[in-house]
Design a protein around this motif. Structure first.
Motif, PDB file in Angstrom:
ATOM      1  N   MET A  52     -83.115  80.967-143.754  1.00  0.00           N
ATOM      2  CA  MET A  52     -82.801  81.095-142.347  1.00  0.00           C
ATOM      3  C   MET A  52     -84.160  81.359-141.651  1.00  0.00           C
ATOM      4  SD  MET A  52     -80.107  83.119-140.355  1.00  0.00           S
ATOM      5  CE  MET A  52     -78.762  82.500-140.836  1.00  0.00           C
ATOM      6  N   SER A  53     -84.505  80.597-140.991  1.00  0.00           N
ATOM      7  CA  SER A  53     -85.803  80.996-139.978  1.00  0.00           C
ATOM      8  C   SER A  53     -85.799  82.078-139.211  1.00  0.00           C
ATOM      9  CB  SER A  53     -86.296  79.560-139.614  1.00  0.00           C
ATOM     10  OG  SER A  53     -85.377  79.327-138.206  1.00  0.00           O
ATOM     11  N   ASP A  54     -86.933  82.626-138.625  1.00  0.00           N
ATOM     12  CA  ASP A  54     -86.955  83.617-137.857  1.00  0.00           C
ATOM     13  C   ASP A  54     -86.242  83.272-136.594  1.00  0.00           C
ATOM     14  OD1 ASP A  54     -88.063  85.057-139.582  1.00  0.00           O
ATOM     15  OD2 ASP A  54     -89.913  85.222-138.387  1.00  0.00           O
ATOM     16  N   ILE A  55     -86.083  81.913-135.917  1.00  0.00           N
ATOM     17  CA  ILE A  55     -85.660  81.697-134.722  1.00  0.00           C
ATOM     18  C   ILE A  55     -84.171  81.861-134.970  1.00  0.00           C
ATOM     19  CG2 ILE A  55     -85.437  79.737-133.243  1.00  0.00           C
ATOM     20  CD1 ILE A  55     -87.873  81.293-132.566  1.00  0.00           C
ATOM     21  N   GLN A  56     -83.754  81.054-136.099  1.00  0.00           N
ATOM     22  CA  GLN A  56     -82.346  81.011-136.296  1.00  0.00           C
ATOM     23  C   GLN A  56     -81.743  82.556-136.493  1.00  0.00           C
ATOM     24  OE1 GLN A  56     -82.475  78.545-139.803  1.00  0.00           O
ATOM     25  NE2 GLN A  56     -81.921  76.628-138.907  1.00  0.00           N
ATOM     26  N   LYS A  57     -82.414  83.381-137.050  1.00  0.00           N
ATOM     27  CA  LYS A  57     -81.976  84.616-137.190  1.00  0.00           C
ATOM     28  C   LYS A  57     -81.824  85.246-135.764  1.00  0.00           C
ATOM     29  CE  LYS A  57     -84.080  86.020-141.594  1.00  0.00           C
ATOM     30  NZ  LYS A  57     -85.013  86.943-142.243  1.00  0.00           N
ATOM     31  N   GLY A  58     -82.679  85.005-134.983  1.00  0.00           N
ATOM     32  CA  GLY A  58     -82.764  85.428-133.539  1.00  0.00           C
ATOM     33  C   GLY A  58     -81.664  85.019-132.998  1.00  0.00           C
ATOM     34  N   HIS A  59     -81.226  83.741-133.141  1.00  0.00           N
ATOM     35  CA  HIS A  59     -79.992  83.232-132.487  1.00  0.00           C
ATOM     36  C   HIS A  59     -78.894  83.749-132.480  1.00  0.00           C
ATOM     37  CE1 HIS A  59     -82.188  80.791-129.228  1.00  0.00           C
ATOM     38  NE2 HIS A  59     -82.832  80.197-130.190  1.00  0.00           N
ATOM     39  N   LEU A  60     -78.522  83.999-134.305  1.00  0.00           N
ATOM     40  CA  LEU A  60     -77.561  84.466-134.807  1.00  0.00           C
ATOM     41  C   LEU A  60     -77.256  85.853-134.092  1.00  0.00           C
ATOM     42  CD1 LEU A  60     -75.257  84.249-136.767  1.00  0.00           C
ATOM     43  CD2 LEU A  60     -76.871  85.006-138.577  1.00  0.00           C
ATOM     44  N   TYR A  61     -78.186  86.607-134.321  1.00  0.00           N
ATOM     45  CA  TYR A  61     -78.190  88.085-133.810  1.00  0.00           C
ATOM     46  C   TYR A  61     -77.816  87.990-132.314  1.00  0.00           C
ATOM     47  CZ  TYR A  61     -80.305  89.863-138.311  1.00  0.00           C
ATOM     48  OH  TYR A  61     -80.608  90.216-139.207  1.00  0.00           O
ATOM     49  N   ASN A  62     -78.183  87.204-131.613  1.00  0.00           N
ATOM     50  CA  ASN A  62     -78.104  87.448-130.000  1.00  0.00           C
ATOM     51  C   ASN A  62     -76.404  86.573-129.814  1.00  0.00           C
ATOM     52  OD1 ASN A  62     -79.287  87.730-127.576  1.00  0.00           O
ATOM     53  ND2 ASN A  62     -79.428  85.486-127.304  1.00  0.00           N
ATOM     54  N   MET A  63     -76.171  85.603-130.608  1.00  0.00           N
ATOM     55  CA  MET A  63     -74.866  85.092-130.460  1.00  0.00           C
ATOM     56  C   MET A  63     -73.753  86.319-130.774  1.00  0.00           C
ATOM     57  SD  MET A  63     -74.834  82.518-128.700  1.00  0.00           S
ATOM     58  CE  MET A  63     -73.146  82.287-128.677  1.00  0.00           C
ATOM     59  N   THR A 107     -75.792  96.043-128.635  1.00  0.00           N
ATOM     60  CA  THR A 107     -77.220  96.341-128.362  1.00  0.00           C
ATOM     61  C   THR A 107     -78.015  96.279-129.639  1.00  0.00           C
ATOM     62  OG1 THR A 107     -76.201  97.837-126.552  1.00  0.00           O
ATOM     63  CG2 THR A 107     -78.714  97.989-127.280  1.00  0.00           C
ATOM     64  N   LEU A 108     -77.669  96.886-130.667  1.00  0.00           N
ATOM     65  CA  LEU A 108     -78.461  96.712-131.827  1.00  0.00           C
ATOM     66  C   LEU A 108     -78.581  95.622-132.475  1.00  0.00           C
ATOM     67  CD1 LEU A 108     -79.497  98.970-133.814  1.00  0.00           C
ATOM     68  CD2 LEU A 108     -77.560  98.589-135.300  1.00  0.00           C
ATOM     69  N   LEU A 109     -77.779  94.617-132.393  1.00  0.00           N
ATOM     70  CA  LEU A 109     -77.772  93.269-132.595  1.00  0.00           C
ATOM     71  C   LEU A 109     -78.950  92.574-131.424  1.00  0.00           C
ATOM     72  CD1 LEU A 109     -74.235  92.088-133.377  1.00  0.00           C
ATOM     73  CD2 LEU A 109     -76.374  91.887-135.177  1.00  0.00           C
ATOM     74  N   LEU A 110     -78.920  92.972-130.256  1.00  0.00           N
ATOM     75  CA  LEU A 110     -79.690  92.423-129.146  1.00  0.00           C
ATOM     76  C   LEU A 110     -81.054  92.695-129.637  1.00  0.00           C
ATOM     77  CD1 LEU A 110     -80.849  91.306-126.567  1.00  0.00           C
ATOM     78  CD2 LEU A 110     -79.946  93.308-125.371  1.00  0.00           C
ATOM     79  N   TYR A 111     -81.398  94.211-130.025  1.00  0.00           N
ATOM     80  CA  TYR A 111     -82.722  94.619-130.394  1.00  0.00           C
ATOM     81  C   TYR A 111     -83.407  93.898-131.578  1.00  0.00           C
ATOM     82  CZ  TYR A 111     -82.018  98.990-127.925  1.00  0.00           C
ATOM     83  OH  TYR A 111     -81.649 100.017-126.825  1.00  0.00           O
ATOM     84  N   GLU A 112     -82.407  93.476-132.861  1.00  0.00           N
ATOM     85  CA  GLU A 112     -82.986  92.682-133.643  1.00  0.00           C
ATOM     86  C   GLU A 112     -83.152  91.262-133.291  1.00  0.00           C
ATOM     87  OE1 GLU A 112     -83.367  93.809-136.900  1.00  0.00           O
ATOM     88  OE2 GLU A 112     -83.071  95.577-136.034  1.00  0.00           O
ATOM     89  N   ALA A 113     -82.445  90.784-132.259  1.00  0.00           N
ATOM     90  CA  ALA A 113     -82.863  89.340-131.863  1.00  0.00           C
ATOM     91  C   ALA A 113     -84.025  89.319-131.146  1.00  0.00           C
ATOM     92  CB  ALA A 113     -81.429  88.787-130.985  1.00  0.00           C
ATOM     93  N   LEU A 114     -84.388  90.309-130.412  1.00  0.00           N
ATOM     94  CA  LEU A 114     -85.424  90.403-129.516  1.00  0.00           C
ATOM     95  C   LEU A 114     -86.656  90.555-130.443  1.00  0.00           C
ATOM     96  CD1 LEU A 114     -84.552  92.880-126.654  1.00  0.00           C
ATOM     97  CD2 LEU A 114     -85.067  90.038-126.299  1.00  0.00           C
ATOM     98  N   LYS A 115     -86.546  90.640-131.708  1.00  0.00           N
ATOM     99  CA  LYS A 115     -87.898  90.571-132.673  1.00  0.00           C
ATOM    100  C   LYS A 115     -87.878  89.399-133.022  1.00  0.00           C
ATOM    101  CE  LYS A 115     -86.849  95.118-134.946  1.00  0.00           C
ATOM    102  NZ  LYS A 115     -86.628  95.701-136.258  1.00  0.00           N
ATOM    103  N   TYR A 116     -87.164  88.358-132.869  1.00  0.00           N
ATOM    104  CA  TYR A 116     -87.506  86.974-133.064  1.00  0.00           C
ATOM    105  C   TYR A 116     -87.572  85.861-131.930  1.00  0.00           C
ATOM    106  CZ  TYR A 116     -86.177  89.078-137.571  1.00  0.00           C
ATOM    107  OH  TYR A 116     -85.805  89.699-138.982  1.00  0.00           O
ATOM    108  N   LEU A 117     -86.847  86.474-131.081  1.00  0.00           N
ATOM    109  CA  LEU A 117     -86.973  85.519-129.534  1.00  0.00           C
ATOM    110  C   LEU A 117     -87.668  86.137-128.534  1.00  0.00           C
ATOM    111  CD1 LEU A 117     -83.066  84.714-129.572  1.00  0.00           C
ATOM    112  CD2 LEU A 117     -84.718  83.278-130.768  1.00  0.00           C
ATOM    113  N   ARG A 118     -88.366  85.157-127.671  1.00  0.00           N
ATOM    114  CA  ARG A 118     -88.688  85.565-126.161  1.00  0.00           C
ATOM    115  C   ARG A 118     -87.718  86.262-125.545  1.00  0.00           C
ATOM    116  NH1 ARG A 118     -90.541  79.911-124.448  1.00  0.00           N
ATOM    117  NH2 ARG A 118     -90.700  80.907-122.456  1.00  0.00           N
TER     118      ARG A 118
END
Length: 303
Positions: free
Chosen positions: A1-12, A226-237
């Motif tokens: 899984m790419s970093d972008i995919q990780k970011g979107h998964l955490y965000n959703m 919020t924890l998942l959002l923090y992780e998502a922000l590491k990979y997404l703008r």
């Protein structure tokens, strides 16, 4: 899984967690005042952060930094205004008005993070915001409670500002859990001060049923979400991550409908369709942009 995919998964996943929060909080506020609810919220997150650190053996640290202190101040205001607005409005109205967070997030990311947008991104963001306004417009009669609506807009602004400073603070060397622990530990001081001003800290009127709803709401939304959002922000703008979160009022409306039904009209249905399509296209465009950037960077390195 790419970093972008990780970011979107955490965000959703974060959106799913946050979608349930306002409904549970509303049930809790039928038993407990907003100031006590804010106090329970902060204490629950601090406790959950410590327990998560013990469970993972990645113990929490206290980061005493200027940006984290600032984000804690903004977070305190956001929490206080959040529970004041939930007390006055229905969860569905909170979900709709809360999407003005997207507007604030996009504007603040330009001023504080110097983010820039392509023409396509600006087009999709504009239509996502338009869809939000159409969806909000007939979701409830907000003019009957201007104070509640004002509190809702204020909490979205301060949470957007909080997350701006979180984005500035995040790094791979810093634990998201420790940032959350530090943020809420400092926020606790401001929330206790607010509760004292309201003369409600020591009155003893704490309902166990209300506390249960608020703790569950906080664990799902305030902590895991919020924890998942923090992780998502590491990979997404920052701007992309937060426009994607405009899905949350749709989810909240579905969950809350049996308890707080809303009128389904052509206007809010059209807004929902525009919102979903714009967000999907925006997310797809972001993935392609990142992929093209990596290809360009690779070709430069091979030359």
């Amino acid at each position: 899984m790419s970093d972008i995919q990780k970011g979107h998964l955490y965000n959703m996943l974060s959106v799913l967690m946050l979608g349930v929060g306002p409904l549970l909080s509303k049930f809790g506020l039928l038993q407990i005042s907003p100031s006590k609810a804010a106090l329970i919220n902060v204490l629950t997150i601090i406790t959950a952060s410590v327990l998560l650190g013990l469970f993972t053996k990645n113990y929490v640290k206290f980061y005493f930094e200027k940006n984290i202190i600032l984000l804690a101040v903004f977070n305190s205001l956001g929490i206080i205004f959040l529970f004041l607005s939930i007390d006055l409005l229905s969860p569905v109205e909170i979900g709709f008005l809360g999407r003005f967070y997207t507007v604030f997030a996009v504007i603040l990311s330009v001023f504080f993070l110097n983010e820039k947008f392509s023409r396509k991104e600006l087009f999709f963001i504009t239509f996502a915001i338009l869809g939000t306004f159409l969806f909000v417009d007939t979701g409830g009669d907000y003019t009957n409670n201007l104070i509640g609506s004002l509190f809702a807009l204020l909490y979205t602004f301060f949470f957007a500002l909080t997350n701006i400073f979180i984005k500035k603070t995040l790094s791979k060397q810093k634990s998201s859990n420790s940032i959350m622990f530090t943020n809420n530990s400092i926020s606790l001081l401001f929330v206790i001060f607010y509760t004292l001003i309201m003369w409600e800290l020591f009155d003893g009127n704490y309902s166990f049923k209300g506390i249960g709803f608020l703790v569950l709401s906080t664990l799902l939304g305030g902590f895991l979400g919020t924890l998942l959002l923090y992780e998502a922000l590491k990979y997404l703008r920052f701007s992309i991550a937060n426009v994607t979160r405009a899905f949350s009022p749709l989810l909240l409306a579905v969950i809350s409908y049996p308890f707080f039904p809303i009128e389904i009209t052509v206007k809010n249905t059209l807004g929902a369709i525009i919102l979903i399509i714009s967000i999907l296209l925006l997310s797809m465009g972001d993935k392609k942009e990142k992929a093209n950037g990596k290809i360009t960077e690779t070709s430069k390195n091979t030359q």
